[in-house]
Design an enzyme around this catalytic site. Structure first.
Site, short mmCIF file in Angstrom:
data_model
loop_
_atom_site.label_atom_id
_atom_site.label_comp_id
_atom_site.label_asym_id
_atom_site.label_seq_id
_atom_site.Cartn_x
_atom_site.Cartn_y
_atom_site.Cartn_z
CE1 TYR A 1 -3.62 2.81 1.18
CE2 TYR A 1 -1.61 3.75 2.26
CZ TYR A 1 -2.82 3.65 1.82
OH TYR A 1 -3.59 5.11 1.98
CD GLU B 1 -6.40 4.72 0.27
OE1 GLU B 1 -6.46 5.31 0.98
OE2 GLU B 1 -6.72 3.75 -0.37
#
Ligand code: GDP
Ligand code: MN
Length: 387
Positions: A103, A190
């Site tokens: 991530y 993101e």
């Protein structure tokens, strides 16, 4: 403004981020021809403005052309968290097991009055869940908005997060992601999962991209991406009435008041009473019965709302008008949830008299806002337990 995955990926691509190939489709037939063109396994992905599509069944791995068609039939038209899927992204599937999922993200962080870069070796999962369960696994780094993220900072963050692979390429990708975020006035970007293949090369499999609404005047080229129907249906309805309405996540008490300040206070008071506000709704000053009626109707439509807290300080707004609006909603059968009110000031006695006449347990007036908020919170929380 929230962007769809395919739009966010397009912006990242423009800044040189290595992004998984994909094409948008509106029908199962289009999905089939894209799958045929790619000639390999694909992933069919719902394009809606919410996260967690995978868990909701909106992301499906499709090893064959027929399977892609079949999955498209399932996903198109599907409802995900209240939003209807009317387009999908068809991507060239990667073999997840042959690599790792990480991530990376960047947000506007009010705590540090700047941007914060976040990185975590446990990708795939929603970052909110991760932050709640294992906050220590997320590495955070403040990014200076003037210099942007520098390559050495990105490498250091990647190392601290425990990323394995080609660190130069991974850091370069993080720098490019942050350049996209800064140039496009993003409040959130993101990449999750950030896929690292067996050679250590990073590839963006999914992205969330949200642009600051106040900066949209600088991004007129993206205005076409604005989709009213993709916004919350109650927010669209509220804008028709001219209400300042914001839907809040995970709430159970509908809140309405006359003025932004009193509504903000009301949200705090509901929190303090142990429940969660489900919305912000300012009906403005001098509201007549019809406006109150519309407001009650709107809040009642929200299935998250289990009780309604009305907080009115009557100056120009007359308490009896407020009472009339609520009573009308009750009489028309629109009001099915308990309303707990504090209406003080102008025509308060008249309001009390009107409510006494109706004498319904669904509508109660309280002498102050704390008691009204406590009653609404109690009702909302016990309605939740009863389920
Ligand atoms: P989200 O659930 O809305 O975050 O949607 P994602 O695009 O992140 O997809 C959910 C999950 O599907 C990811 O975490 C991956 O595990 C999986 N996934 C996405 N793309 C691929 C792919 O190309 N191949 C495989 N095997 N799985 C994928
Ligand atoms: Mn994702």
């Amino acid at each position: 403004m929230k962007l769809h995955e395919y739009q966010g990926k397009e912006l990242l691509r423009q800044f040189g981020v290595n992004v998984q190939d994909g094409k948008v489709a509106y029908t199962p037939d289009e999905v089939r021809s894209i799958a045929r063109e790619y000639g390999q396994a694909v992933v069919v992905k719902a394009q809606v403005h919410v996260g967690g599509r995978g868990k909701a069944g909106g992301v499906k791995f499709s090893p064959t052309i027929d399977k892609a068609f079949e999955n498209a039939e399932k996903i198109l038209g599907m409802d995900i968290k209240g939003l209807t899927v009317n387009k999908v992204l068809v991507t060239k599937a990667v073999d997840i097991d042959a690599g790792t999922e990480y991530y990376v993200g960047m947000i506007v962080d009010r705590n540090v009055q700047s941007f914060t870069l976040m990185a975590c070796a446990e990708g795939g999962m929603e970052i909110e869940e991760l932050a709640a369960e294992r906050p220590e696994a997320i590495i955070r780094h403040r990014v200076d908005p003037i210099t942007g993220l520098r390559p050495y900072e990105a490498r250091e963050v990647a190392i601290r997060a425990g990323f394995k692979g080609n660190l130069n390429k991974i850091a370069d990708m993080m720098v490019k992601m942050s350049q996209a975020a800064l140039a496009r006035d993003a409040v959130l970007v993101e990449i999750n999962p950030l896929f690292i293949d067996a050679d250590g090369t990073p590839l963006a499999l999914d992205t969330k991209f949200e642009i600051d609404d106040n900066a949209m005047y600088r991004h007129k080229d993206l205005l076409d991406w604005r989709e009213l129907e993709a916004e919350h249906p109650l927010e669209i309805e509220a804008s028709k009435y001219g209400f300042a309405y914001v839907k809040l996540d995970d709430g159970n008490v509908g809140v309405l008041g006359n003025g932004a300040g009193i509504v903000m206070t009301s949200l705090d008071v509901v929190n303090r009473a142990g429940a969660k506000p489900a919305n912000f709704l300012d009906i403005g000053g001098g509201a007549k019965a019809e406006i109150v009626y519309n407001a009650v109707k709107l809040v009642s439509k929200d299935t998250d709302v289990k009780a309604i807290f009305i907080n009115i300080f009557g100056g120009i707004t007359r308490a009896d008008e407020v009472a009339k609006g609520v009573i009308q909603a009750l009489k028309e059968g629109i009001l099915t949830k308990p309303v707990r009110m504090r209406i003080a000031g102008t025509a308060e006695e008249e309001a009390k008299a009107l409510l006494a006449e109706v004498n319904s347990p669904l509508i109660q007036m309280y002498p102050d806002m704390f008691q009204a908020a406590e009653a609404a919170s109690r009702d909302a929380n016990s309605a939740g337990e009863a389920k």
